[in-house]
Design an enzyme around this catalytic site. Structure first.
Site, short mmCIF file in Angstrom:
data_model
loop_
_atom_site.label_atom_id
_atom_site.label_comp_id
_atom_site.label_asym_id
_atom_site.label_seq_id
_atom_site.Cartn_x
_atom_site.Cartn_y
_atom_site.Cartn_z
CB CYS A 304 94.21 24.97 78.42
SG CYS A 304 94.15 26.43 77.13
NE ARG A 334 98.23 36.25 79.35
CZ ARG A 334 96.87 36.08 78.68
NH1 ARG A 334 96.23 37.08 78.49
NH2 ARG A 334 96.60 34.98 78.89
CD GLU A 336 98.98 42.35 80.31
OE1 GLU A 336 98.79 43.29 79.67
OE2 GLU A 336 98.02 41.65 80.55
NE ARG A 345 95.26 46.21 80.96
CZ ARG A 345 94.66 45.44 80.43
NH1 ARG A 345 95.07 44.16 80.03
NH2 ARG A 345 93.28 45.32 80.33
CD GLU A 353 92.60 27.66 80.85
OE1 GLU A 353 92.65 28.73 81.66
OE2 GLU A 353 92.68 27.33 79.81
CG ASP A 414 86.30 38.39 76.73
OD1 ASP A 414 87.09 37.10 76.90
OD2 ASP A 414 87.14 39.30 76.12
CD GLU A 427 89.02 38.94 79.12
OE1 GLU A 427 89.80 39.63 78.69
OE2 GLU A 427 89.35 37.73 79.22
CG ASN A 430 88.35 33.40 78.86
OD1 ASN A 430 88.55 32.47 79.51
ND2 ASN A 430 89.50 34.00 78.05
CB CYS A 456 89.67 26.10 77.87
SG CYS A 456 90.71 27.59 77.10
NE ARG A 463 92.33 41.54 84.50
CZ ARG A 463 92.49 41.64 83.41
NH1 ARG A 463 91.40 41.22 82.75
NH2 ARG A 463 93.64 41.86 82.68
N1 SER Z 1 93.40 29.55 77.91
C1 SER Z 1 92.50 30.64 77.84
C2 SER Z 1 93.00 31.98 77.90
O1 SER Z 1 94.34 32.12 78.10
C3 SER Z 1 91.49 30.55 78.96
O2 SER Z 1 92.44 30.84 80.30
O3 SER Z 1 92.38 33.04 77.76
ZN ZN Z 2 92.82 27.80 78.02
#
Ligand code: SER
Ligand code: ZN
Length: 497
Positions: A304, A334, A336, A345, A353, A414, A427, A430, A456, A463
């Protein structure tokens, strides 16, 4: 806390020739009694403890407590001195900070080895002494204050270390039937539905798994986004540092970012040695490339933040609230930790999003509506067993913070589901109310002047797949009827020998 500063003020003419010694003494005394004590409790503040006028240079030693910090005192003094010398037609050319020491009480266990703008650190007998390396510009930018705030942050972080992130159960679904007890990633690989890609934590999704992902996405659009009036947008997937400064990610993202670089120049000649090296060795000269590129930001991480450049600096008319949009235009990245595991993961993942903006009550209300829609999907369409927990808000976690937001309505829920094959909870999405953080950070205002909030929600497709397949398995006859018909026939292609 004690501040000791030695500075030289450089003037445009010889002060000793124009201003008499008693006049200077009186000036310094007046400053000590008034200017350098202003705003401090009685008996506190800063003090000029020594000065010397040598031609065009005024040397000063300032000592202070935390009330009028020595660098503030120096900036005040420079101003006042400017007025005073102005009467004698002398200007101030600049300042030189010769020494700046800050000493404070400090817990011995918390070792501080390195700090920006600090050339030496001494830590002994419950005290911490910093020797700063700063110039006038750094003082004007309040670098010393920021260093002290950074130390407070480090103390706070140390207090939280070892403690778990916040986690508080909000809701638990009914128990459900599980039809699988193995690791779904292994089964996906065995069936040829996915294959590990060349990159770390990156997969290639074959037609079957892609069809499942697209079905999840369609369910989300049909059951959540459309009925709640969310419009699709396309958010950038390369994020500049300016965005991450405003979103707070610049405080903590470094160990996890995928960095993006651009060439220093497009000139093919500049790159010729790299090309030649490759042609001769068949190897990529990474070190050589490093010297020729420039980091400009990173790949999409939270999804976001880069959206916020769209309303950045704008004023929103009240009547168009709440604004409701979503993005499903690309991957997030990411770096990780070692805990990389199959599609659970990943370094590269796919997420929808959802972002909404409104007044506080509207934002909270949207979050509730989303929560209700999600529950329906998990219960009726996917028929999974899950739970919801109130956790450290994602935007705090991504800044390296733990705990909870100051306001109790602000935070993250979560959604977690149990994986029968290992009994762990994963998870899988969210929902968050982010308070005024984003409108503030990106300077978005409401016409009426009322406070703007935002929220958001991130829905991770891998997942969802990991959770659904882990609980419901691969025998499509066992899948909930509604979902089975939403998926339709799975394609049978790519059968290798
Ligand atoms: N921006 C939030 C996050 O990174 C929802 O995706 O968890
Ligand atoms: Zn977000």
């Amino acid at each position: 806390m004690e501040f000791r500063l030695k500075a030289n003020i450089k003037c445009s003419g010889s002060v000793s020739e124009v201003v008499s010694a008693p006049e200077i003494t009186e000036f310094m005394r007046d400053c000590n009694e008034g200017l350098l004590k202003k705003g401090a409790p009685p008996g506190c503040g800063a003090e000029i403890v020594w000065w010397n006028v040598a031609g065009e240079k005024i040397e000063l030693k300032l000592v202070s407590d935390r009330f009028v910090r020595a660098h503030d005192a120096l900036l005040r003094l420079k101003n006042e001195l400017g007025k005073f010398l102005g009467k004698h037609r002398i200007g101030i050319r600049g300042m030189e900070i010769e020494d700046y020491e800050i000493a404070m009480e400090w817990e011995a266990e918390l070792r501080i080895k390195k700090l920006p703008f600090v050339k030496e650190i001494k830590q002994e007998e419950g005290r911490l002494k910093l020797f700063l390396d700063v110039d006038e510009f750094a003082l004007e930018k309040r670098i010393p204050d920021r260093i002290l705030r950074l130390l407070e942050d480090k103390k706070e972080a140390a207090r939280w270390k070892g403690k778990k992130e916040h986690w508080e159960l909000l809701f638990e679904s009914n128990k459900k039937s599980f039809y699988f007890d193995k690791d779904p990633t292994e089964e996906l690989i065995k069936r040829g539905w996915i294959k590990h890609a060349a990159g770390r934590g990156q997969w290639i999704y074959g037609p079957q798994s892609t069809k499942i992902f697209r079905t999840f996405e369609r369910v989300l659009l049909d059951e959540v986004c459309k009925p709640l009036g969310y419009e699709e947008m396309i958010f950038p997937k390369f994020v500049t540092w300016d965005v991450w400064k405003r979103s707070g990610h610049a405080k903590g993202i470094f160990p996890e970012a995928y960095y993006v670089c651009t060439p220093k120049t497009r000139d093919p000649e500049f790159w010729e040695d790299v090309m030649d090296y490759y042609k001769v060795t068949n190897e990529i000269p990474v070190e050589m490339i490093m010297g020729k590129i420039e980091n400009v930001g990173g790949m999409c991480y939270a999804q976001c933040p880069p959206f916020w450049v769209f309303p950045q600096g704008e004023t929103i008319p009240d009547e168009i609230l709440p604004i409701k949009v979503f993005d499903r235009s690309g991957t997030s990245y990411r770096y990780e930790s070692g805990g990389l595991h199959g599609i659970e993961r990943l370094d590269e993942f796919h997420r929808v999003e959802i972002v909404w903006i409104g007044k506080k009550e509207q934002v909270i209300e949207q979050s509730k509506q989303l929560q209700a829609k999600y529950r329906r999907i998990f219960d009726e369409l996917l028929d999974i067993e899950w739970r919801e927990a109130w956790v450290t808000p994602w935007f705090m976690a991504q800044e390296g913070k733990t705990g909870l937001a100051e306001l109790k309505e602000v935070g993250t829920i979560d959604y977690e589901a149990v994986l029968p094959y290992n009994g762990k909870w994963l998870e899988f999405q969210n929902v968050s109310v982010n308070g005024d953080k984003y409108p503030k950070g990106f300077n978005v205002k409401l016409q009426s002047g009322a406070e703007l909030w935002s929220g958001c929600s991130g829905v991770g497709l891998e997942r969802w797949a990991a959770v659904f397949l882990a609980q419901k398995g691969f025998d499509t006859d066992k899948w909930p009827a509604k979902f089975r018909s939403a998926v339709g026939e799975l394609p049978e292609v790519f059968r290798f020998l």
